[in-house]
Enzyme design. Structure first.
Site: not given
Ligand code: PBG
Length: 327
Positions: A194, A204, A216, A247
């Protein structure tokens, strides 16, 4: 000229015959957003066509998608600020919005499967995936909170847990905890690679979950790195993960391919909110054909090696499939 590649492209039937990659609705997971209340349906501004639903309307939406062949959903709760605190307590309240929604979906649609997100951000007043102390994201202390969240979701009926937090050691920690509590059959699909990505912006907005300070980057990966993704995958694999996820998707097709070539378990890719928003925005401006861009992006993610795709286009794609011309 003996070799004429265009012969295999000469008609739609021949092109179909030699098509190397297919996409079926069976391979899609549809992320859906949940809010408190009754008869509520709010569109996410930066994600046209995507809504936050109160549980009653969510059940109707799940029913409609299920009729189109979508069988796995990834629900996310959008909570108001009064439900958020530094320890993400609401994340393991068995009567909270999220476990309630999970229970209701599973009671109404036992054949639907749910992949639920494990991370603190929807419940954290700091807007981070882990516990914050003096500006630092604590790893091992976060695991305990994630563990409580995991047990609450498993108890509510989640089929697959999706740790999206990127803390070290979370897969092994959660696997052991689940097994100790009799949840051997609950799967884990980790957000393995990720990346710290700008493409999560609209998500968000949907959850109002942007970090209150900092970014992050001390836990999500640097977009410049590929070998590190193999290391993350190796760790998750050793720790008993069932499926690996990359992702975002489109900017990370090489990572999807690397994991597919190196690990004998299903590989998923998450076509994230920003990827959806880009296509929708350009289509709304008449700058590209949104439907064709959707199909091309999805098939590219499959071609790169994704067995499973999480996508906000799931319903649109499923509808399109039911309207294919009869030949
Ligand atoms: C939370 C999470 C996020 C997404 C999925 N789970 C956002 C982040 O890490 O800030 C993003 C999904 C998307 O953008 O469609 N941990």
């Amino acid at each position: 000229m003996l070799r004429r590649p265009r012969r295999n492209r000469k008609s739609s039937a021949i092109r179909d015959l030699v098509e190397e990659t297919q996409l079926s609705v069976k391979q899609l997971i549809f992320p859906i957003f949940i809010i408190d209340g009754d008869s509520q349906r709010e569109e996410v501004k930066s994600m046209p066509g995507i809504y936050r639903y109160s549980i009653d309307l969510l059940l109707e939406e799940v029913a409609a998608c299920r009729d189109l062949g979508i069988r796995t959903f990834a629900p996310f709760p959008a909570l108001t600020d009064d439900k958020k605190d530094p320890f993400a307590e609401e994340g393991h309240n068995p009567e909270g919005l999220f476990p309630t929604a999970i229970r209701q979906i599973k009671e109404n649609f036992p054949d639907v499967s749910l992949m639920t997100d494990i991370a603190m951000d929807p419940y954290s007043s700091d807007g981070h995936d882990g516990l914050v102390r003096d500006g630092e994201i604590l790893n091992d202390e976060t695991l305990e909170i994630l563990g409580k969240m995991a047990l609450t979701q498993a108890e509510a009926g989640a089929d697959i847990l999706g740790p999206s937090d990127m803390m070290d050691g979370r897969v092994g920690y959660l696997r052991n905890l689940l097994d100790e509590h009799g949840y051997q059959q609950v799967s884990i699909m980790s957000y393995t690679a990720k990346y710290a990505s700008a493409f999560y912006g609209p998500f968000r907005d949907a959850l109002d979950s942007a970090p209150k300070s900092g970014d992050k980057k001390t836990y999500q990966m640097n977009p410049a790195n590929r070998v590190e993704a193999l290391m993350e995958a190796e760790l998750d694999y050793e720790e008993g993960v069932d499926m690996l996820m990359v992702k975002p998707a489109l900017a990370y097709l090489d990572i999807i391919r690397s994991l597919k070539d190196n690990f004998p378990i299903p590989i998923a890719a998450y076509q994230v909110s920003g990827e959806y928003a880009m296509i929708k925005a350009a289509a709304a401006n008449g700058w590209l054909d949104g439907e064709k861009a959707m199909l091309e992006s999805l098939i590219s993610i499959r071609r790169a090696g994704a067995d499973i795709i999480l996508t906000y286009f799931a319903k649109e794609y499923a509808i399109l499939q039911t309207h294919l011309p009869d030949l």
